[in-house]
Design an enzyme around this catalytic site. Structure first.
Site, PDB file in Angstrom:
ATOM      1  N   GLU A  99       0.817  -1.220   0.000  1.00 21.64           N
ATOM      2  CA  GLU A  99       0.000   0.000   0.000  1.00 21.64           C
ATOM      3  C   GLU A  99       0.845   1.262   0.000  1.00 21.64           C
ATOM      4  O   GLU A  99       0.427   2.296  -0.540  1.00 21.64           O
ATOM      5  CB  GLU A  99      -0.940   0.006   1.214  1.00 21.64           C
ATOM      6  CG  GLU A  99      -2.019  -1.065   1.196  1.00 21.64           C
ATOM      7  CD  GLU A  99      -3.097  -0.808   0.161  1.00 21.64           C
ATOM      8  OE1 GLU A  99      -3.293   0.355  -0.214  1.00 21.64           O
ATOM      9  OE2 GLU A  99      -3.737  -1.787  -0.273  1.00 21.64           O
ATOM     10  N   GLU A 108      -2.219   8.736  -0.132  1.00 20.89           N
ATOM     11  CA  GLU A 108      -2.564   8.305  -1.480  1.00 20.89           C
ATOM     12  C   GLU A 108      -2.047   9.300  -2.517  1.00 20.89           C
ATOM     13  O   GLU A 108      -2.101  10.514  -2.327  1.00 20.89           O
ATOM     14  CB  GLU A 108      -4.091   8.185  -1.575  1.00 20.89           C
ATOM     15  CG  GLU A 108      -4.618   7.607  -2.859  1.00 20.89           C
ATOM     16  CD  GLU A 108      -6.129   7.467  -2.838  1.00 20.89           C
ATOM     17  OE1 GLU A 108      -6.712   7.198  -3.899  1.00 20.89           O
ATOM     18  OE2 GLU A 108      -6.732   7.633  -1.744  1.00 20.89           O
TER      19      GLU A 108
END
Length: 237
Positions: A99, A108
């Site tokens: 991730e 992100e």
């Protein structure tokens, strides 16, 4: 009052129980593993050292922050079987590695400017105007309802201050452990593939993103090898 024979029988029973307890393997007794003994400095640094030098996460994520966060989740790595516990830790770090790009990213990347990840179907966790609930932290915590629930459990204002997940490394790791214990851990003993489903199944599983699934599996099997445990079955999702 106990008679002499009753006392002798009681002592014999207690002694036998102690002997049997000492003879049982720790995994039978449900003691799990020592997570700090698995997540050694060499193991953690072996992950983060693969991130490029300019990564924001290089000076953010640390083994020390992970261990501080771990204090709030003592059941992590305590599944009962020593092998299952090792697989849990390997799975957690496989997903966090994937991730974050080897702990390169705190949040992100390339989020569209109009994407706030605000789901108004959760009135218990109303979105704060101007705040964005995109992925942050080791498991990329996303959506207002996750920020709200995590903040309530951990002790920070997830709806008004979601940014803290990318500015406080201990809270960041706590959100990852919180999400893991709430949403992923129940599936750990079903195989690694089940943990992929729990984290990102709607996007990656059933042939949707085979390369990403393979990348997660490769990391998991690598970490299992480092922990000296077989990866088990059901690796695919």
């Amino acid at each position: 009052m106990l008679t002499h024979n009753s006392m002798m029988n009681l002592l014999f029973t207690i002694t036998l129980a102690i002997i049997l307890a000492g003879a049982l393997p720790k995994n039978v007794m449900g003691q799990g593993v020592s997570v700090p003994d698995l997540v050694t400095p060499a193991f953690f640094n072996g992950i983060i050292n693969q991130a490029p030098a300019g990564c924001a996460g290089k000076n953010f994520y640390s083994r020390d922050a992970f261990l501080k966060a771990l204090n709030s989740y003592p059941q992590f790595g305590k599944l009962g079987s020593a092998d299952d516990s090792k697989r849990e830790v390997a799975a957690f770090f496989a997903h966090t590695t994937h991730e974050t790009g080897y702990f390169c990213y705190k949040q992100e990347q390339n989020v569209p400017a109009n994407e706030n990840y605000c789901d108004k179907n959760f009135p218990a966790y109303p979105c704060t105007p101007g705040k964005r609930y995109f992925g942050r932290g080791p498991l990329q915590l996303t959506w207002n309802y996750n920020y709200g629930a995590a903040g309530k459990s951990i002790g920070f204002n997830g709806l008004n201050n979601p940014e803290i997940v990318a500015t406080d490394p201990v809270i960041s790791f706590k959100t990852a452990l919180w999400y893991w214990m709430q949403n992923v851990r129940p599936s750990v003993t079903q195989g690694f593939g089940a943990t992929i489903k729990a984290i990102n199944g709607a996007v990656e599983c059933n042939g949707k993103e085979p390369a990403k699934v393979k990348a997660r599996i490769d990391l998991y099997t690598k970490y299992c090898g480092q922990f000296g445990v077989s990866p088990g079955g059901n690796l695919q999702c």
